[in-house]
Enzyme design. Structure first.
Site, PDB file in Angstrom:
ATOM      1  N   SER A 143      53.253  -4.716  35.758  1.00 46.00           N
ATOM      2  CA  SER A 143      54.436  -4.715  36.625  1.00 46.00           C
ATOM      3  C   SER A 143      55.416  -5.805  36.187  1.00 46.00           C
ATOM      4  CB  SER A 143      53.998  -4.994  38.060  1.00 46.00           C
ATOM      5  OG  SER A 143      55.052  -5.513  38.829  1.00 46.00           O
ATOM      6  N   TYR A 156      49.854 -10.238  43.860  1.00 48.19           N
ATOM      7  CA  TYR A 156      50.117  -9.074  42.996  1.00 48.19           C
ATOM      8  C   TYR A 156      50.483  -9.525  41.575  1.00 48.19           C
ATOM      9  CZ  TYR A 156      52.327  -4.602  41.667  1.00 48.19           C
ATOM     10  OH  TYR A 156      52.679  -3.430  41.032  1.00 48.19           O
ATOM     11  N   ILE A 189      59.807   2.126  40.690  1.00 54.82           N
ATOM     12  CA  ILE A 189      59.652   3.576  40.557  1.00 54.82           C
ATOM     13  C   ILE A 189      59.525   4.182  41.951  1.00 54.82           C
ATOM     14  CG2 ILE A 189      58.213   5.403  39.522  1.00 54.82           C
ATOM     15  CD1 ILE A 189      59.497   3.544  37.396  1.00 54.82           C
TER      16      ILE A 189
HETATM   17  P1  NAP Z   1      50.685   4.763  44.990  1.00 50.75           P
HETATM   18  O1  NAP Z   1      51.647   5.871  45.061  1.00 50.75           O
HETATM   19  O2  NAP Z   1      50.421   3.925  46.197  1.00 50.75           O
HETATM   20  O3  NAP Z   1      49.260   5.341  44.466  1.00 50.75           O
HETATM   21  C1  NAP Z   1      48.170   4.484  44.314  1.00 50.75           C
HETATM   22  C2  NAP Z   1      46.977   5.256  43.815  1.00 50.75           C
HETATM   23  O4  NAP Z   1      45.875   4.340  43.664  1.00 50.75           O
HETATM   24  C3  NAP Z   1      46.500   6.333  44.772  1.00 50.75           C
HETATM   25  O5  NAP Z   1      45.976   7.406  44.034  1.00 50.75           O
HETATM   26  C4  NAP Z   1      45.382   5.631  45.544  1.00 50.75           C
HETATM   27  O6  NAP Z   1      44.455   6.556  46.080  1.00 50.75           O
HETATM   28  C5  NAP Z   1      44.760   4.827  44.423  1.00 50.75           C
HETATM   29  N1  NAP Z   1      43.973   3.686  44.862  1.00 50.75           N
HETATM   30  C6  NAP Z   1      44.334   2.677  45.690  1.00 50.75           C
HETATM   31  N2  NAP Z   1      43.306   1.822  45.846  1.00 50.75           N
HETATM   32  C7  NAP Z   1      42.276   2.296  45.099  1.00 50.75           C
HETATM   33  C8  NAP Z   1      40.949   1.870  44.852  1.00 50.75           C
HETATM   34  N3  NAP Z   1      40.439   0.776  45.417  1.00 50.75           N
HETATM   35  N4  NAP Z   1      40.181   2.622  44.014  1.00 50.75           N
HETATM   36  C9  NAP Z   1      40.654   3.755  43.453  1.00 50.75           C
HETATM   37  N5  NAP Z   1      41.908   4.203  43.653  1.00 50.75           N
HETATM   38  C10 NAP Z   1      42.700   3.495  44.474  1.00 50.75           C
HETATM   39  O7  NAP Z   1      51.059   3.714  43.823  1.00 50.75           O
HETATM   40  P2  NAP Z   1      52.122   3.818  42.621  1.00 50.75           P
HETATM   41  O8  NAP Z   1      53.436   3.338  43.097  1.00 50.75           O
HETATM   42  O9  NAP Z   1      52.022   5.148  41.972  1.00 50.75           O
HETATM   43  O10 NAP Z   1      51.543   2.675  41.654  1.00 50.75           O
HETATM   44  C11 NAP Z   1      50.610   2.963  40.635  1.00 50.75           C
HETATM   45  C12 NAP Z   1      50.439   1.739  39.765  1.00 50.75           C
HETATM   46  O11 NAP Z   1      51.699   1.358  39.208  1.00 50.75           O
HETATM   47  C13 NAP Z   1      49.907   0.507  40.498  1.00 50.75           C
HETATM   48  O12 NAP Z   1      49.022  -0.212  39.664  1.00 50.75           O
HETATM   49  C14 NAP Z   1      51.168  -0.321  40.745  1.00 50.75           C
HETATM   50  O13 NAP Z   1      50.874  -1.680  40.872  1.00 50.75           O
HETATM   51  C15 NAP Z   1      51.948  -0.012  39.492  1.00 50.75           C
HETATM   52  N6  NAP Z   1      53.396  -0.208  39.612  1.00 50.75           N
HETATM   53  C16 NAP Z   1      54.118   0.540  40.488  1.00 50.75           C
HETATM   54  C17 NAP Z   1      55.489   0.338  40.563  1.00 50.75           C
HETATM   55  C18 NAP Z   1      56.353   1.142  41.490  1.00 50.75           C
HETATM   56  O14 NAP Z   1      57.545   0.848  41.577  1.00 50.75           O
HETATM   57  N7  NAP Z   1      55.842   2.159  42.189  1.00 50.75           N
HETATM   58  C19 NAP Z   1      56.092  -0.618  39.745  1.00 50.75           C
HETATM   59  C20 NAP Z   1      55.319  -1.358  38.853  1.00 50.75           C
HETATM   60  C21 NAP Z   1      53.958  -1.131  38.792  1.00 50.75           C
HETATM   61  P3  NAP Z   1      44.180   6.606  47.702  1.00 50.75           P
HETATM   62  O15 NAP Z   1      45.516   6.671  48.358  1.00 50.75           O
HETATM   63  O16 NAP Z   1      43.306   7.787  47.912  1.00 50.75           O
HETATM   64  O17 NAP Z   1      43.462   5.327  47.978  1.00 50.75           O
END
Ligand code: NAP
Length: 247
Positions: A143, A156, A189
């Site tokens: 991130s 984080y 995102i």
């Molecule tokens: P999201 O929509 O909240 O999805 C998170 C996913 O992780 C879901 O499938 C969730 O499944 C799963 N998850 C959460 N805790 C878990 C655990 N303990 N074990 C296994 N699975 C687990 O998140 P996202 O925005 O797509 O983010 C994905 C990644 O990108 C993360 O690492 C985040 O830090 C990184 N990121 C995101 C952004 C952004 O702007 N969105 C920016 C930079 C980095 P359940 O809901 O079933 O638990």
């Protein structure tokens, strides 16, 4: 280009958001994809149906990436069903933002356990099959917070910065074994994780992004497919940002 025919991929947190987009994009390029998730069965079921429609193969496994035994069981199941694992996308992650003064111990602990220990558990669990294949791709989702810092995100940022350093070291450990390890840093995102941002914060972010908008999950997925492919074979230990110029 970027064909993944015959490859087996595990995407942690692959049921939603960025992980889902990566899972579907890998399947479109021919990979057999297993998605992992921890709680939302319905979202996982929907993503599994989409995977099956793409290339007739898919698996979903409920497992908490912070739980070492859960992860060992998950990887053993994939190896039993699909013979091996070639590609691991360490994407599962959570945020629990708070200023350090007010941070609950549990919010520090869970973010480190899921985001950082999860990467340790999953990477270690896939090493044996990848070494057996003499081919592997580990892609760690980090991130901009790891690079720039952000108030309210000490937990984080520390977890993602830890993953970045882990990536650099593991890349050096595995380079001679045909396994590359890289980090991919999405900017802001549009996903469930960022839906919760207040309008004021959204505007503040957009003002900082040279391309003037949030990204979408498929834009991150394109970069993940490149890193997962044979075409990226001379790239290891790097961080690629897909962030509209934010960092
Ligand atoms: P999201 O929509 O909240 O999805 C998170 C996913 O992780 C879901 O499938 C969730 O499944 C799963 N998850 C959460 N805790 C878990 C655990 N303990 N074990 C296994 N699975 C687990 O998140 P996202 O925005 O797509 O983010 C994905 C990644 O990108 C993360 O690492 C985040 O830090 C990184 N990121 C995101 C952004 C952004 O702007 N969105 C920016 C930079 C980095 P359940 O809901 O079933 O638990």
């Amino acid at each position: 280009m970027y064909s993944l025919d015959g490859k087996v991929a595990l995407v942690t947190g692959g049921s939603k958001g960025i992980g889902k987009a990566i899972a579907l994009a890998l399947a479109h390029r021919g990979a057999k994809v297993c998605i992992n998730y921890s709680s939302d069965d319905k979202a996982a079921e929907n993503t599994l149906s989409e995977l099956m429609e793409i290339n007739g193969w898919g698996m979903k496994i409920k497992a908490d990436v912070s739980d070492t035994d859960d992860v060992k069981r998950m990887v053993a199941t994939i190896v039993k069903e699909a013979d091996t694992v070639h590609i691991l996308v360490n994407n599962a992650g959570i945020i629990r933002d708070s200023l350090l003064m007010l941070m609950k111990d549990d919010d520090w602990r869970r973010v480190i356990e899921i985001n950082l220990n999860g990467v340790y558990n999953c990477s270690k669990a896939v090493l044996r099959p990848m070494i057996g294949e003499k081919w592997g791709r580990i892609i760690n989702i980090v991130s901009p917070s790891a690079i720039m810092g952000r108030p309210g995100q000490t937990n984080y940022a520390a977890s993602k910065g830890g993953i970045y350093s882990f990536t650099k070291s593991l890349a050096k450990e595995l380079a001679r074994l045909g396994i590359t390890v890289n980090a991919l840093s999405p900017g802001v995102i549009e996903t469930e994780l960022t839906k919760v941002l207040e309008e004021k914060v959204r505007r503040e972010f957009i003002g900082m992004i040279p391309l003037g908008r949030f990204g979408n999950p498929s834009e991150v997925a394109h970069a993940a497919c490149f890193l997962a492919s044979g075409e990226s074979q001379y790239i290891t230990g790097v961080l690629i940002s897909v962030d509209g110029g934010l960092t």
